[in-house]
Enzyme design. Structure first.
Site, PDB file in Angstrom:
ATOM      1  N   THR A 136       0.322 -36.537  19.453  1.00  0.00           N
ATOM      2  CA  THR A 136       0.439 -34.954  19.424  1.00  0.00           C
ATOM      3  C   THR A 136      -0.371 -34.166  18.702  1.00  0.00           C
ATOM      4  OG1 THR A 136       1.907 -34.406  17.964  1.00  0.00           O
ATOM      5  CG2 THR A 136       3.118 -35.465  19.909  1.00  0.00           C
ATOM      6  N   GLU A 283       7.500 -35.310  22.146  1.00  0.00           N
ATOM      7  CA  GLU A 283       8.417 -36.028  21.351  1.00  0.00           C
ATOM      8  C   GLU A 283       9.501 -36.516  22.170  1.00  0.00           C
ATOM      9  OE1 GLU A 283       6.866 -33.692  20.459  1.00  0.00           O
ATOM     10  OE2 GLU A 283       6.155 -33.840  18.339  1.00  0.00           O
ATOM     11  N   LYS A 393       7.630 -11.005  14.005  1.00  0.00           N
ATOM     12  CA  LYS A 393       8.638 -10.044  13.294  1.00  0.00           C
ATOM     13  C   LYS A 393       8.107  -8.777  13.025  1.00  0.00           C
ATOM     14  CE  LYS A 393      12.500 -12.101  11.203  1.00  0.00           C
ATOM     15  NZ  LYS A 393      13.339 -12.591  10.132  1.00  0.00           N
ATOM     16  N   TRP A 398      12.747  -9.127  15.823  1.00  0.00           N
ATOM     17  CA  TRP A 398      11.886 -10.484  16.557  1.00  0.00           C
ATOM     18  C   TRP A 398      11.570  -9.839  17.767  1.00  0.00           C
ATOM     19  CZ3 TRP A 398      14.828 -15.616  16.461  1.00  0.00           C
ATOM     20  CH2 TRP A 398      14.917 -16.010  15.041  1.00  0.00           C
TER      21      TRP A 398
HETATM   22  P1  AMP Z   1       3.595 -31.051  23.946  1.00  0.00           P
HETATM   23  O1  AMP Z   1       4.342 -31.734  22.874  1.00  0.00           O
HETATM   24  O2  AMP Z   1       2.161 -30.738  23.597  1.00  0.00           O
HETATM   25  O3  AMP Z   1       3.772 -31.086  25.244  1.00  0.00           O
HETATM   26  O4  AMP Z   1       4.290 -29.515  23.900  1.00  0.00           O
HETATM   27  C1  AMP Z   1       5.727 -28.928  23.903  1.00  0.00           C
HETATM   28  C2  AMP Z   1       5.748 -27.670  23.550  1.00  0.00           C
HETATM   29  O5  AMP Z   1       5.280 -26.805  25.007  1.00  0.00           O
HETATM   30  C3  AMP Z   1       7.313 -27.355  23.638  1.00  0.00           C
HETATM   31  O6  AMP Z   1       7.948 -27.669  22.516  1.00  0.00           O
HETATM   32  C4  AMP Z   1       7.261 -25.893  24.068  1.00  0.00           C
HETATM   33  O7  AMP Z   1       6.957 -24.920  22.885  1.00  0.00           O
HETATM   34  C5  AMP Z   1       6.182 -25.938  25.090  1.00  0.00           C
HETATM   35  N1  AMP Z   1       6.645 -25.922  26.249  1.00  0.00           N
HETATM   36  C6  AMP Z   1       6.922 -26.858  27.232  1.00  0.00           C
HETATM   37  N2  AMP Z   1       7.513 -26.546  28.515  1.00  0.00           N
HETATM   38  C7  AMP Z   1       7.766 -25.550  28.362  1.00  0.00           C
HETATM   39  C8  AMP Z   1       8.365 -24.420  29.006  1.00  0.00           C
HETATM   40  N3  AMP Z   1       8.729 -24.773  30.388  1.00  0.00           N
HETATM   41  N4  AMP Z   1       8.307 -23.144  28.566  1.00  0.00           N
HETATM   42  C9  AMP Z   1       7.865 -22.748  27.330  1.00  0.00           C
HETATM   43  N5  AMP Z   1       7.341 -23.699  26.626  1.00  0.00           N
HETATM   44  C10 AMP Z   1       7.358 -24.887  27.006  1.00  0.00           C
END
Ligand code: AMP
Length: 494
Positions: A136, A283, A393, A398
């Site tokens: 990641t 994860e 903030k 928020w």
């Molecule tokens: P990644 O590990 O690169 O797949 O990124 C995961 C992160 O993408 C999550 O922790 C969220 O912050 C964001 N994410 C994934 N799906 C969504 C969603 N449907 N809406 C908003 N954020 C999302």
């Protein structure tokens, strides 16, 4: 798959080894998804969009023994080859002729495969054996390796299939579908859906590199009915010159990786696309929730439906999901109380590979911490309002950067937008919107602020949102998986 297992074994790959793949989305990648873990080795899906030094770091860290690489990546690999501790390479090619290379190449994938027997007697082993790994990025520091076992992959496949396969009308994936991923296969097993599609036995289309016109042609020609992608890719498809030449009616698309903008969802519904949100992270294997609609919700008009479709969705079966305060106490399901999403499910990564400290932080208190801030309503629909690190903030209140982005997106002149917090003497922080305008539809800061004010009047946005500052930019920086790179933007503007 059987021939690939034979080929790898003949090369000396054995149980516990790690085999890396560098390819675009292809049938070969799908074969690797199965054959490599099924001989007891670990599949490392390399993020081909990383910089060469980061790729080198992940290859070293994952302790890769062998690399299957598309010929396009030969120059990159030659650049780092002196520092690579690898037994050999197999080349993947879309042409008949192979380029010259100084890499230690054992042969070309299809040629080598054709020489192998068609039945492999796959061994039996513990279901908790590591099957896959990948890295990641996007957060601070070096890339972090996550890993998944056979058991986790199987349970994720069954969990997703149970949720999508049992949907009565909307948001379903069934045996008559034609599947095409548009999220890269190096990233969280293309959201695990190639495993689901294979289990269903449906026709699968792997599009190679993502070229918007070509993707639209494939959807049309191959009658694709089920896909998934991040909003950035969908934005590219909607802006493609071919968009009005193909009918996308009946196409089902999960949007994830970032919030689905309301304007995008409405455009999709107008075109007859069944677009809805999915949520998860590297994860988590990845899928945790889906924004499917009940039959009664499907009676609503497009405006009301899109409000539900853009939510983060409801937790799938076997996913225990809470929104908690800083003491890890669950918050009420009132659609207002905001805290971090923490989860448990049988398919979440055990931790980061060879990184005890971050693994413990990830799993603090026995739940996986997503770092996402959200609220949850009485029907169980979760709505992410921010990343913990992206929250703004303003004067102690928020303000959700995602909500502000969504509001600005609904203005016809706004092509792309990213909202970040910038330091402010009086308020501590205030929101800054970086906006890419549609060149055909000019606008001004004043006009966009008036547009945002309408949402504040309706109570959709907190009053603090009015402290918004707008800067027009030609492009917005993205991460290697196509998400807005807020870390880089903050470094530029704070
Ligand atoms: P990644 O590990 O690169 O797949 O990124 C995961 C992160 O993408 C999550 O922790 C969220 O912050 C964001 N994410 C994934 N799906 C969504 C969603 N449907 N809406 C908003 N954020 C999302």
């Amino acid at each position: 798959m059987h021939q690939l297992a034979h080929m790898l074994s003949a090369m000396g790959i054995k149980r516990g080894d790690t085999v890396a793949v560098m390819d675009y989305d292809s049938h070969r990648y799908l074969e690797c998804y199965f054959a490599i873990p099924m001989i007891g080795a670990v599949l490392h899906t390399i993020n081909i969009r990383l910089a060469p030094e980061q790729i080198l770091y992940t290859i070293d860290h994952a302790e890769d023994n062998f690399i299957l690489a598309h010929t396009d990546f030969i120059p990159l690999l030659e650049q780092i080859k002196g520092r690579l501790d690898i037994e050999g390479f197999i080349l993947l090619s879309d042409d008949e002729t192979l380029p010259q290379t100084s890499l230690h190449v054992k042969g070309e994938y299809e040629n080598l495969l054709a020489q192998q027997p068609t039945f492999f007697d796959f061994p039996d082993f513990d279901e908790n054996t590591r099957a896959t790994t990948f890295y990641t990025t996007g957060t601070t520091g070096l890339p972090k390796g996550v890993y998944f076992t056979h058991r986790q992959l199987v349970l994720h496949t069954l969990g997703v299939l149970a949720t999508l396969g049992s949907a009565p009308k909307q948001g379903s994936f069934h045996q008559n579908d034609v599947y095409m991923p548009i999220t890269p296969m190096f990233h969280v097993h293309a959201w695990g859906l190639p495993y689901v599609a294979t289990m269903l036995g449906v026709k699968q289309v792997y599009p190679g590199r993502y070229i918007p016109d070509l993707l639209l042609e494939l959807i049309d020609k191959e009658h694709v009915t089920f896909s998934h992608c991040v909003p950035t890719i969908m934005h590219m498809l909607f802006n493609s010159s071919k968009i009005n030449e193909v009918s996308l009616r009946g196409w089902k698309v999960i949007i994830g990786g970032a919030a689905l903008p309301k304007a995008m969802c409405q455009e999709a519904l107008k075109r007859g696309i069944d677009m809805f949100t999915g949520y998860g992270m590297s994860e988590t294997c990845p899928i945790l929730s889906l924004a499917q609609l009940t039959p009664a919700m499907l009676e609503l008009d497009d405006e009301a439906q899109s409000e539900i479709r853009i939510k983060t969705g409801r937790a799938m079966g076997l996913v225990e999901m809470h929104v908690v305060d800083e003491q890890m106490q669950p918050l009420p399901h009132d659609g207002k109380s905001t805290g971090e999403i923490v989860v448990r499910a049988p398919w979440l990564t055990g931790g980061y590979f060879k990184d005890q400290k971050n693994s413990e932080l990830l799993w603090a208190g026995g739940y996986l911490h997503t770092g996402d801030v959200a609220h949850i309503d009485a029907k169980g629909y979760v709505k992410i309002t921010d990343r913990v690190k992206d929250i703004i903030k303003v004067g102690g209140e928020w303000v959700s950067s995602l909500e502000l982005e969504d509001i600005l997106h609904q203005h016809a002149s706004v092509k792309e937008v990213a909202v970040i917090g910038i330091g402010d003497e009086k308020w501590g922080e205030r929101p800054l919107a970086l906006v890419v305008l549609d060149p055909q539809k000019p606008s001004s800061e004043k006009e966009l602020l008036l547009h945002a004010k309408e949402f504040i009047k309706k109570g959709i946005m907190a009053r603090e949102g009015m402290l918004l500052k707008i800067v027009f930019v030609p492009t917005i920086e993205k991460t290697s998986v196509g998400k807005i790179n807020k870390r880089a933007l903050r470094a530029l503007y704070m």
